[in-house]
Motif scaffolding. Structure first.
Motif, PDB file in Angstrom:
ATOM      1  N   SER A 131       7.406  -8.296   2.114  1.00 39.80           N
ATOM      2  CA  SER A 131       6.137  -7.881   2.709  1.00 39.80           C
ATOM      3  C   SER A 131       5.596  -8.954   3.633  1.00 39.80           C
ATOM      4  N   THR A 138       5.257  -8.301   7.525  1.00 41.91           N
ATOM      5  CA  THR A 138       3.877  -8.262   8.000  1.00 41.91           C
ATOM      6  C   THR A 138       3.653  -9.228   9.152  1.00 41.91           C
ATOM      7  N   TYR A 143      -0.954  -7.188   2.131  1.00 42.84           N
ATOM      8  CA  TYR A 143       0.330  -6.651   1.688  1.00 42.84           C
ATOM      9  C   TYR A 143       0.922  -7.428   0.516  1.00 42.84           C
ATOM     10  N   GLY A 200      -4.307  -0.445  -2.949  1.00 44.54           N
ATOM     11  CA  GLY A 200      -4.481  -0.625  -1.514  1.00 44.54           C
ATOM     12  C   GLY A 200      -5.945  -0.702  -1.126  1.00 44.54           C
ATOM     13  N   LEU A 228      -3.095   4.830   2.685  1.00 41.05           N
ATOM     14  CA  LEU A 228      -1.998   3.996   3.179  1.00 41.05           C
ATOM     15  C   LEU A 228      -1.400   3.178   2.040  1.00 41.05           C
ATOM     16  N   ASN A 288       2.390   3.071   1.149  1.00 43.75           N
ATOM     17  CA  ASN A 288       3.109   1.798   1.293  1.00 43.75           C
ATOM     18  C   ASN A 288       3.665   1.293  -0.020  1.00 43.75           C
ATOM     19  N   TYR A 309       6.946   3.642  -1.475  1.00 44.46           N
ATOM     20  CA  TYR A 309       8.171   2.823  -1.408  1.00 44.46           C
ATOM     21  C   TYR A 309       8.934   2.896  -2.728  1.00 44.46           C
TER      22      TYR A 309
END
Length: 208
Positions: A20, A24, A80, A115, A173, A177, A181
């Motif tokens: 990440s 990122t 992240y 998140g 999101l 994410n 995943y």
């Protein structure tokens, strides 16, 4: 996959966090110019993309397209990396609470909550990034100067302006994410297991 091959003994959480971090940093660096132009258009500083490109170049040169890079990285990297860690711990806590594996919708809910919380925590950097990108010429745009200006004008809560909308904007999101995943990875692992099992059966048939 590269990290797994280079350092196969790393725990999965560390692999995910490092992945990440690297993704990122690279992704954010490539998006900064577009973010600068978008912020200036939304703030009404320029009327169209062409004027924004020309005006930014005339005001600050090439570096103007990367204004706010530090604040953006300070927002994105913790979001992240910490978000992935928060998701992993929250999922473990939820599994202990219900004493079973989580259903897909529950996994998505944990991802959305993780998140959203990570988004709230990183809101101060989002506020500073916006102020830096939309500051008029001649105004100091360092993170320190912007932070002191916000604290002087609005107090500590000024650093969290827009935190609630940001939570509800980022939560979906986060579900995609973090949880998305993992769900996709599990589906691919099951597919690989099925392929291996089918290959094994074929070898047995040939041997017989």
């Amino acid at each position: 996959m590269l990290l797994t091959n280079v350092a196969p003994t790393l725990p999965e959480l560390q692999v995910q966090s490092l992945s990440s971090l690297i993704g990122t940093v690279l992704g954010t660096a490539s998006r900064i110019p577009c973010e600068v132009l978008k912020q200036r258009l939304q703030a009404g500083i320029f009327d169209n993309v062409g004027a924004a490109i020309v005006g930014t170049w005339e005001q600050d040169g090439l570096k103007g397209f990367f204004r706010g890079t530090g604040a953006t990285l300070c927002r994105e990297v913790p979001f992240y990396v910490a978000g992935m860690g928060l998701y992993a711990e929250a999922k473990k806590a939820a599994q202990r609470l219900v004493n079973r594996e989580l259903e897909p919708w529950e996994t998505l809910a944990v991802g959305a909550l993780s998140g959203g919380l990570a988004a709230v925590v990183t809101t101060p950097f989002d506020v500073m990034k916006t102020r830096m990108m939309t500051a008029p010429p001649g105004v100091p745009t360092t993170m320190t100067a912007i932070a002191f200006t916000i604290l002087k004008q609005d107090g500590p809560l000024g650093l969290f302006k827009g935190a609630v909308p940001r939570f509800f904007w980022i939560a979906p999101l986060g579900a995609m994410n973090f949880a998305g995943y993992e769900l996709a990875r599990k589906a691919m692992d099951r597919a690989d297991d099925n392929v291996d099992e089918l290959s094994h059966e074929k070898r047995l048939v040939k041997a017989g």
